[in-house]
Design a protein around this motif. Structure first.
Motif, PDB file in Angstrom:
ATOM      1  N   ILE A  18      41.832  50.982  33.887  1.00 31.13           N
ATOM      2  CA  ILE A  18      41.766  51.243  35.339  1.00 31.13           C
ATOM      3  C   ILE A  18      42.001  49.935  36.094  1.00 31.13           C
ATOM      4  CG2 ILE A  18      40.414  52.260  37.207  1.00 31.13           C
ATOM      5  CD1 ILE A  18      38.797  53.800  35.249  1.00 31.13           C
ATOM      6  N   PHE A  19      41.392  48.866  35.601  1.00 33.67           N
ATOM      7  CA  PHE A  19      41.582  47.536  36.187  1.00 33.67           C
ATOM      8  C   PHE A  19      43.080  47.231  36.289  1.00 33.67           C
ATOM      9  CE2 PHE A  19      42.241  43.034  36.120  1.00 33.67           C
ATOM     10  CZ  PHE A  19      41.155  42.448  36.748  1.00 33.67           C
ATOM     11  N   ILE A  20      43.789  47.434  35.159  1.00 38.01           N
ATOM     12  CA  ILE A  20      45.225  47.143  35.105  1.00 38.01           C
ATOM     13  C   ILE A  20      45.999  48.013  36.100  1.00 38.01           C
ATOM     14  CG2 ILE A  20      47.284  47.222  33.614  1.00 38.01           C
ATOM     15  CD1 ILE A  20      45.434  45.025  32.848  1.00 38.01           C
ATOM     16  N   GLY A  21      45.596  49.274  36.212  1.00 38.42           N
ATOM     17  CA  GLY A  21      46.292  50.176  37.124  1.00 38.42           C
ATOM     18  C   GLY A  21      46.022  49.857  38.587  1.00 38.42           C
ATOM     19  N   TYR A  22      44.778  49.454  38.886  1.00 38.29           N
ATOM     20  CA  TYR A  22      44.420  49.192  40.279  1.00 38.29           C
ATOM     21  C   TYR A  22      45.036  47.909  40.807  1.00 38.29           C
ATOM     22  CZ  TYR A  22      40.809  52.806  40.590  1.00 38.29           C
ATOM     23  OH  TYR A  22      40.140  53.986  40.643  1.00 38.29           O
ATOM     24  N   PHE A  23      45.165  46.940  39.918  1.00 38.80           N
ATOM     25  CA  PHE A  23      45.506  45.597  40.376  1.00 38.80           C
ATOM     26  C   PHE A  23      46.771  45.539  41.243  1.00 38.80           C
ATOM     27  CE2 PHE A  23      46.502  41.115  40.123  1.00 38.80           C
ATOM     28  CZ  PHE A  23      45.258  40.564  40.372  1.00 38.80           C
ATOM     29  N   PRO A  24      47.924  46.077  40.748  1.00 39.65           N
ATOM     30  CA  PRO A  24      49.137  45.988  41.586  1.00 39.65           C
ATOM     31  C   PRO A  24      49.034  46.805  42.874  1.00 39.65           C
ATOM     32  CG  PRO A  24      49.582  47.236  39.575  1.00 39.65           C
ATOM     33  CD  PRO A  24      48.206  46.683  39.439  1.00 39.65           C
ATOM     34  N   THR A  25      48.355  47.951  42.803  1.00 36.99           N
ATOM     35  CA  THR A  25      48.204  48.779  44.003  1.00 36.99           C
ATOM     36  C   THR A  25      47.356  48.055  45.037  1.00 36.99           C
ATOM     37  OG1 THR A  25      48.193  50.624  42.466  1.00 36.99           O
ATOM     38  CG2 THR A  25      47.709  51.127  44.743  1.00 36.99           C
ATOM     39  N   ALA A  26      46.291  47.413  44.559  1.00 30.83           N
ATOM     40  CA  ALA A  26      45.427  46.657  45.463  1.00 30.83           C
ATOM     41  C   ALA A  26      46.179  45.471  46.055  1.00 30.83           C
ATOM     42  CB  ALA A  26      44.184  46.171  44.719  1.00 30.83           C
ATOM     43  N   VAL A  44      39.298  41.656  52.116  1.00 33.37           N
ATOM     44  CA  VAL A  44      38.362  41.790  51.000  1.00 33.37           C
ATOM     45  C   VAL A  44      37.205  42.722  51.382  1.00 33.37           C
ATOM     46  CG1 VAL A  44      36.720  40.535  49.540  1.00 33.37           C
ATOM     47  CG2 VAL A  44      38.995  39.588  49.955  1.00 33.37           C
ATOM     48  N   LEU A  45      36.698  42.566  52.611  1.00 32.23           N
ATOM     49  CA  LEU A  45      35.637  43.452  53.096  1.00 32.23           C
ATOM     50  C   LEU A  45      36.078  44.919  53.050  1.00 32.23           C
ATOM     51  CD1 LEU A  45      32.806  43.594  54.638  1.00 32.23           C
ATOM     52  CD2 LEU A  45      34.178  43.756  56.727  1.00 32.23           C
ATOM     53  N   PHE A  46      37.333  45.146  53.396  1.00 35.03           N
ATOM     54  CA  PHE A  46      37.920  46.494  53.372  1.00 35.03           C
ATOM     55  C   PHE A  46      37.767  47.101  51.979  1.00 35.03           C
ATOM     56  CE2 PHE A  46      41.292  48.320  56.405  1.00 35.03           C
ATOM     57  CZ  PHE A  46      40.959  49.620  56.092  1.00 35.03           C
ATOM     58  N   SER A  47      38.232  46.363  50.968  1.00 34.60           N
ATOM     59  CA  SER A  47      38.202  46.890  49.610  1.00 34.60           C
ATOM     60  C   SER A  47      36.790  46.960  49.038  1.00 34.60           C
ATOM     61  CB  SER A  47      39.105  46.063  48.704  1.00 34.60           C
ATOM     62  OG  SER A  47      40.454  46.359  48.985  1.00 34.60           O
ATOM     63  N   VAL A  48      35.929  46.006  49.437  1.00 39.63           N
ATOM     64  CA  VAL A  48      34.548  46.004  48.947  1.00 39.63           C
ATOM     65  C   VAL A  48      33.781  47.211  49.496  1.00 39.63           C
ATOM     66  CG1 VAL A  48      32.327  44.806  49.177  1.00 39.63           C
ATOM     67  CG2 VAL A  48      34.364  43.527  48.515  1.00 39.63           C
ATOM     68  N   THR A  49      33.963  47.504  50.783  1.00 37.19           N
ATOM     69  CA  THR A  49      33.162  48.577  51.395  1.00 37.19           C
ATOM     70  C   THR A  49      33.783  49.954  51.223  1.00 37.19           C
ATOM     71  OG1 THR A  49      34.260  48.209  53.516  1.00 37.19           O
ATOM     72  CG2 THR A  49      32.163  47.083  53.168  1.00 37.19           C
ATOM     73  N   ASN A  50      35.097  50.033  51.074  1.00 30.53           N
ATOM     74  CA  ASN A  50      35.751  51.350  50.969  1.00 30.53           C
ATOM     75  C   ASN A  50      35.977  51.766  49.511  1.00 30.53           C
ATOM     76  OD1 ASN A  50      37.286  52.425  53.836  1.00 30.53           O
ATOM     77  ND2 ASN A  50      36.404  50.392  53.827  1.00 30.53           N
ATOM     78  N   PHE A  51      36.641  50.913  48.739  1.00 35.14           N
ATOM     79  CA  PHE A  51      36.961  51.188  47.334  1.00 35.14           C
ATOM     80  C   PHE A  51      37.597  52.568  47.155  1.00 35.14           C
ATOM     81  CE2 PHE A  51      35.264  51.555  42.718  1.00 35.14           C
ATOM     82  CZ  PHE A  51      36.447  51.052  42.226  1.00 35.14           C
ATOM     83  N   TYR A 138      36.233  48.184  39.962  1.00 32.66           N
ATOM     84  CA  TYR A 138      35.956  47.538  41.260  1.00 32.66           C
ATOM     85  C   TYR A 138      36.515  46.122  41.286  1.00 32.66           C
ATOM     86  CZ  TYR A 138      32.805  46.924  45.362  1.00 32.66           C
ATOM     87  OH  TYR A 138      32.262  46.741  46.605  1.00 32.66           O
ATOM     88  N   ALA A 139      36.304  45.401  40.169  1.00 36.15           N
ATOM     89  CA  ALA A 139      36.796  44.022  40.072  1.00 36.15           C
ATOM     90  C   ALA A 139      38.313  43.988  40.221  1.00 36.15           C
ATOM     91  CB  ALA A 139      36.373  43.402  38.742  1.00 36.15           C
ATOM     92  N   GLY A 140      39.004  44.947  39.602  1.00 38.98           N
ATOM     93  CA  GLY A 140      40.462  45.011  39.704  1.00 38.98           C
ATOM     94  C   GLY A 140      40.911  45.275  41.130  1.00 38.98           C
ATOM     95  N   TRP A 141      40.199  46.167  41.788  1.00 34.16           N
ATOM     96  CA  TRP A 141      40.570  46.558  43.146  1.00 34.16           C
ATOM     97  C   TRP A 141      40.354  45.410  44.140  1.00 34.16           C
ATOM     98  CZ3 TRP A 141      43.663  49.889  45.026  1.00 34.16           C
ATOM     99  CH2 TRP A 141      43.588  50.280  46.363  1.00 34.16           C
ATOM    100  N   VAL A 142      39.196  44.777  44.051  1.00 31.04           N
ATOM    101  CA  VAL A 142      38.858  43.725  45.013  1.00 31.04           C
ATOM    102  C   VAL A 142      39.688  42.460  44.772  1.00 31.04           C
ATOM    103  CG1 VAL A 142      37.004  42.252  45.878  1.00 31.04           C
ATOM    104  CG2 VAL A 142      36.549  44.661  45.415  1.00 31.04           C
ATOM    105  N   SER A 143      39.815  42.058  43.498  1.00 28.26           N
ATOM    106  CA  SER A 143      40.563  40.822  43.235  1.00 28.26           C
ATOM    107  C   SER A 143      42.052  41.031  43.518  1.00 28.26           C
ATOM    108  CB  SER A 143      40.340  40.337  41.801  1.00 28.26           C
ATOM    109  OG  SER A 143      40.798  41.310  40.885  1.00 28.26           O
TER     110      SER A 143
END
Lengths: 231, 102
Positions: A18-26, A44-51, A138-143
């Motif tokens: 999931i990390f790998i899949g989220y990373f480019p989209t994020a 970053v706040l956007f991705s942290v609070t919404n996810f 979450y780590a993939g999405w935020v980073s």
């Protein structure tokens, strides 16, 4: 998946794809909101609070078009209603005794992918496994969001324009997968909502957020009349 | 400088509410079947307006560049599945289409 011991570390392992899949989209999301004028910490706040993938891209495009907060709230709520169904399944499978804050945190991390992966396990789901799975995703999405924002600072404009297609490509890939699983009716429903939205916004001058809500409701209502079986 | 904190938090609330509700209340089994089917179709219905007409308008005056990109993604996702390859291919195709002036 066969029965295994579900721990924090198996959760992290399951979360890695999931990390790998989220990373480019994020990254694409970070790039998009940078171009809207958000600052790095706001992205970053956007991705942290919404996810939430689709919800965040929708919110970003509504913010970009200067939508009212009520439009934003209702549109994002509607697109995220699917999480209510997913959450209902996950909640049913959680181990007993997971309460309060832990439950709320697990709810915050319930994305489409977390939902599918967690429910592939046959037994009850411990909080530690859910924590590993969700934190890795979450780590993939935020980073990814942060890196996309930073890459946007150096990427040439033509390439940025091309990378901007990522949002649409994400939805179009998801649509293709739904189409393969569920058949032509999926495309019909998407075509009804796309057509309605285009007519309302381009020809009738309806504001984008309300038009989005109306097209979604109309298309899913027509869809529920023509699709009898559960999808 | 303009701040975006309020809309970001409004969007967060609109995401958290539908997520957290089912962890405390179960009502979904009690909905009428038509309504329940309709709610389940919402994500599919969302794809249409999320893609159109934006995928054309974002690329004016090169109206078809974005559309070429998502077509590549659609075809790859349909036959190969996954997200990464379709998304990367859409970037390449869109970039080439922009260079060619499509």
């Amino acid at each position: 998946m066969s029965e295994r011991n579900l721990t924090l570390s198996t959760g992290c392992k399951d979360g890695f794809p999931i990390f790998i899949g989220y990373f480019p989209t994020a990254m694409a999301f970070g790039l998009v909101v940078k171009n809207l004028g958000l600052r790095l910490w706001e992205a970053v706040l956007f991705s942290v609070t919404n996810f939430a993938g689709s919800g965040q891209f929708l919110a970003a495009s509504l913010i970009g078009s200067g939508a009212f907060l009520a439009e934003l709230f209702i549109s994002v709520l509607l697109i995220n209603l699917r999480y209510t169904f997913m959450g209902a399944e996950v909640a049913r499978r959680l181990e007993d005794g997971i309460t309060g804050m832990k439950r709320a945190l697990i709810a915050h991390g319930t994305t489409d992918e977390v939902f599918s992966i967690s429910l592939m396990n046959p037994g009850r789901l411990p909080a530690s496994y859910m924590a590993g799975l969700e934190l890795t995703s979450y780590a993939g999405w935020v980073s990814g969001t942060a890196l996309g924002f930073l890459v946007g600072l150096v990427l040439p404009p033509a390439l940025q324009l091309a990378v901007g297609v990522t949002i649409y490509a994400m939805f179009s890939s998801l649509l293709a997968q739904e189409f393969r699983k569920k058949g032509i009716k999926v495309l019909l429903i998407a075509a009804i909502s796309a057509g309605t939205h285009s007519v309302l916004t381009l020809l009738l001058g309806v504001k984008i957020g309300w038009s989005f809500v109306v097209s979604m409701l109309l298309a899913s209502f027509i869809g529920s009349l023509i699709i009898r079986e559960d999808v | 400088m303009k701040t975006f904190v309020v809309p970001i938090l409004v969007s967060a609330l609109a995401t958290f509410i539908p997520r957290v509700i089912p962890y405390w209340v179960s009502f979904l089994d009690k909905l009428p079947p038509l309504l329940s089917r309709m709610l389940r179709l919402l994500p599919i219905a969302a794809f249409g307006p999320l893609i159109f007409p934006g995928v054309f308008l974002d690329y004016v005056p090169h109206l078809y560049s974005g559309f070429a990109g998502i077509s590549a993604a659609f075809i790859l996702a349909y036959f190969k599945g996954g997200m990464i390859l379709p998304i990367l291919s859409s970037i390449v195709v869109t970039y080439l289409a922009l260079l060619l002036g499509a």
